[in-house]
Design a protein around this motif. Structure first.
Motif, PDB file in Angstrom:
ATOM      1  N   PRO A 127       0.845  -1.184   0.000  1.00 10.74           N
ATOM      2  CA  PRO A 127       0.000   0.000   0.000  1.00 10.74           C
ATOM      3  C   PRO A 127       0.888   1.246   0.000  1.00 10.74           C
ATOM      4  N   VAL A 128       0.466   2.256  -0.735  1.00  9.48           N
ATOM      5  CA  VAL A 128       1.246   3.486  -0.881  1.00  9.48           C
ATOM      6  C   VAL A 128       0.324   4.672  -0.603  1.00  9.48           C
ATOM      7  N   ARG A 129       0.858   5.656   0.095  1.00 10.87           N
ATOM      8  CA  ARG A 129       0.087   6.878   0.367  1.00 10.87           C
ATOM      9  C   ARG A 129       0.821   8.049  -0.279  1.00 10.87           C
ATOM     10  N   LEU A 130       0.124   8.721  -1.206  1.00 11.31           N
ATOM     11  CA  LEU A 130       0.678   9.880  -1.911  1.00 11.31           C
ATOM     12  C   LEU A 130       0.071  11.146  -1.311  1.00 11.31           C
ATOM     13  N   HIS A 131       0.919  12.018  -0.797  1.00 10.09           N
ATOM     14  CA  HIS A 131       0.488  13.306  -0.259  1.00 10.09           C
ATOM     15  C   HIS A 131       0.742  14.359  -1.333  1.00 10.09           C
ATOM     16  N   ARG A 132      -0.326  14.852  -1.949  1.00  6.85           N
ATOM     17  CA  ARG A 132      -0.224  15.872  -2.997  1.00  6.85           C
ATOM     18  C   ARG A 132      -0.063  17.246  -2.369  1.00  6.85           C
ATOM     19  N   ALA A 133       0.955  17.970  -2.802  1.00  3.43           N
ATOM     20  CA  ALA A 133       1.198  19.321  -2.301  1.00  3.43           C
ATOM     21  C   ALA A 133       0.211  20.301  -2.919  1.00  3.43           C
ATOM     22  N   SER A 134       0.001  21.407  -2.246  1.00  2.00           N
ATOM     23  CA  SER A 134      -0.874  22.455  -2.776  1.00  2.00           C
ATOM     24  C   SER A 134      -0.187  23.150  -3.954  1.00  2.00           C
ATOM     25  N   TRP A 135      -0.967  23.894  -4.718  1.00  2.00           N
ATOM     26  CA  TRP A 135      -0.396  24.628  -5.851  1.00  2.00           C
ATOM     27  C   TRP A 135       0.655  25.613  -5.362  1.00  2.00           C
ATOM     28  N   LEU A 136       0.409  26.297  -4.258  1.00  4.13           N
ATOM     29  CA  LEU A 136       1.361  27.277  -3.737  1.00  4.13           C
ATOM     30  C   LEU A 136       2.665  26.601  -3.324  1.00  4.13           C
ATOM     31  N   ASN A 137       2.582  25.500  -2.614  1.00  5.93           N
ATOM     32  CA  ASN A 137       3.770  24.754  -2.200  1.00  5.93           C
ATOM     33  C   ASN A 137       4.556  24.280  -3.420  1.00  5.93           C
ATOM     34  N   ARG A 138       3.862  23.709  -4.401  1.00  3.82           N
ATOM     35  CA  ARG A 138       4.509  23.207  -5.623  1.00  3.82           C
ATOM     36  C   ARG A 138       5.209  24.349  -6.372  1.00  3.82           C
ATOM     37  N   HIS A 139       4.556  25.493  -6.473  1.00  2.00           N
ATOM     38  CA  HIS A 139       5.123  26.644  -7.177  1.00  2.00           C
ATOM     39  C   HIS A 139       6.383  27.155  -6.463  1.00  2.00           C
ATOM     40  N   LEU A 140       6.340  27.250  -5.146  1.00  3.74           N
ATOM     41  CA  LEU A 140       7.514  27.718  -4.398  1.00  3.74           C
ATOM     42  C   LEU A 140       8.683  26.742  -4.509  1.00  3.74           C
ATOM     43  N   ILE A 141       8.400  25.446  -4.504  1.00  4.25           N
ATOM     44  CA  ILE A 141       9.469  24.444  -4.646  1.00  4.25           C
ATOM     45  C   ILE A 141      10.083  24.525  -6.038  1.00  4.25           C
ATOM     46  N   LYS A 142       9.252  24.642  -7.076  1.00  2.17           N
ATOM     47  CA  LYS A 142       9.780  24.770  -8.447  1.00  2.17           C
ATOM     48  C   LYS A 142      10.649  26.013  -8.579  1.00  2.17           C
ATOM     49  N   THR A 143      10.183  27.136  -8.049  1.00  2.00           N
ATOM     50  CA  THR A 143      10.918  28.393  -8.158  1.00  2.00           C
ATOM     51  C   THR A 143      12.250  28.313  -7.423  1.00  2.00           C
ATOM     52  N   SER A 144      12.236  27.787  -6.207  1.00  2.00           N
ATOM     53  CA  SER A 144      13.496  27.702  -5.458  1.00  2.00           C
ATOM     54  C   SER A 144      14.457  26.712  -6.100  1.00  2.00           C
ATOM     55  N   SER A 145      13.943  25.647  -6.707  1.00  2.00           N
ATOM     56  CA  SER A 145      14.811  24.681  -7.386  1.00  2.00           C
ATOM     57  C   SER A 145      15.489  25.307  -8.591  1.00  2.00           C
ATOM     58  N   ILE A 146      14.745  26.109  -9.352  1.00  2.00           N
ATOM     59  CA  ILE A 146      15.339  26.774 -10.516  1.00  2.00           C
ATOM     60  C   ILE A 146      16.452  27.715 -10.071  1.00  2.00           C
ATOM     61  N   VAL A 147      16.245  28.424  -8.971  1.00  2.00           N
ATOM     62  CA  VAL A 147      17.274  29.327  -8.449  1.00  2.00           C
ATOM     63  C   VAL A 147      18.510  28.536  -8.048  1.00  2.00           C
ATOM     64  N   GLU A 148      18.332  27.395  -7.363  1.00  2.00           N
ATOM     65  CA  GLU A 148      19.475  26.593  -6.931  1.00  2.00           C
ATOM     66  C   GLU A 148      20.238  26.018  -8.117  1.00  2.00           C
ATOM     67  N   VAL A 149      19.537  25.536  -9.133  1.00  2.00           N
ATOM     68  CA  VAL A 149      20.206  24.999 -10.324  1.00  2.00           C
ATOM     69  C   VAL A 149      20.964  26.114 -11.036  1.00  2.00           C
ATOM     70  N   THR A 150      20.370  27.287 -11.140  1.00  2.00           N
ATOM     71  CA  THR A 150      21.036  28.425 -11.768  1.00  2.00           C
ATOM     72  C   THR A 150      22.316  28.778 -11.013  1.00  2.00           C
ATOM     73  N   GLU A 151      22.269  28.762  -9.697  1.00  2.00           N
ATOM     74  CA  GLU A 151      23.468  29.054  -8.902  1.00  2.00           C
ATOM     75  C   GLU A 151      24.553  28.015  -9.149  1.00  2.00           C
ATOM     76  N   LEU A 152      24.163  26.742  -9.275  1.00  2.00           N
ATOM     77  CA  LEU A 152      25.158  25.688  -9.540  1.00  2.00           C
ATOM     78  C   LEU A 152      25.814  25.908 -10.890  1.00  2.00           C
ATOM     79  N   ILE A 153      25.011  26.261 -11.908  1.00  2.00           N
ATOM     80  CA  ILE A 153      25.545  26.449 -13.247  1.00  2.00           C
ATOM     81  C   ILE A 153      26.459  27.673 -13.295  1.00  2.00           C
TER      82      ILE A 153
END
Length: 112
Positions: free
Chosen positions: A83-109
């Motif tokens: 059995p697996v339980r998937l916890h779906r994040a809210s749109w706001l949480n998902r958007h903030l994670i995507k934005t911060s990830s792009i910033v971190e990848v940009t800093e690495l590059i």
């Protein structure tokens, strides 16, 4: 009085944003777990049903694990249904994670 009302509106808006950020939807389903655990390495792969996709911010909980002697799979991969339980994040949480990830990848590059 105007200062108090402004602070109250800001507090209510902040609370509403916090609740929106924390909101999640929980989906219970079955998945196939492929596990390889040996002395040098550990691999785990989870096959979910085709109608489910794990998106940024989501959390997956595998609810059953096998009882492995010595914590290893004895030289190979094993598969089992769980059995697996998937916890779906809210749109706001998902958007903030995507934005911060792009910033971190940009800093690495840019650092290289």
């Amino acid at each position: 009085m105007a200062v108090f009302l402004t602070l109250l509106v800001v507090a209510v808006a902040g609370y509403a944003l916090w609740q929106w950020y924390r909101y999640e939807t929980v989906i219970d389903t079955q998945g196939t777990v492929r596990l390889q655990s040996e002395h040098e390495h550990f691999h785990l792969h989870l096959d979910l049903p085709d109608n489910l996709e794990v998106l940024p911010g989501d959390t997956v909980h595998i609810l059953e694990i096998p009882n492995l002697e010595d914590g290893r799979t004895d030289g190979g991969e094993m598969s089992y249904e769980s059995p697996v339980r998937l916890h779906r994040a809210s749109w706001l949480n998902r958007h903030l994670i995507k934005t911060s990830s792009i910033v971190e990848v940009t800093e690495l590059i840019e650092d290289n």
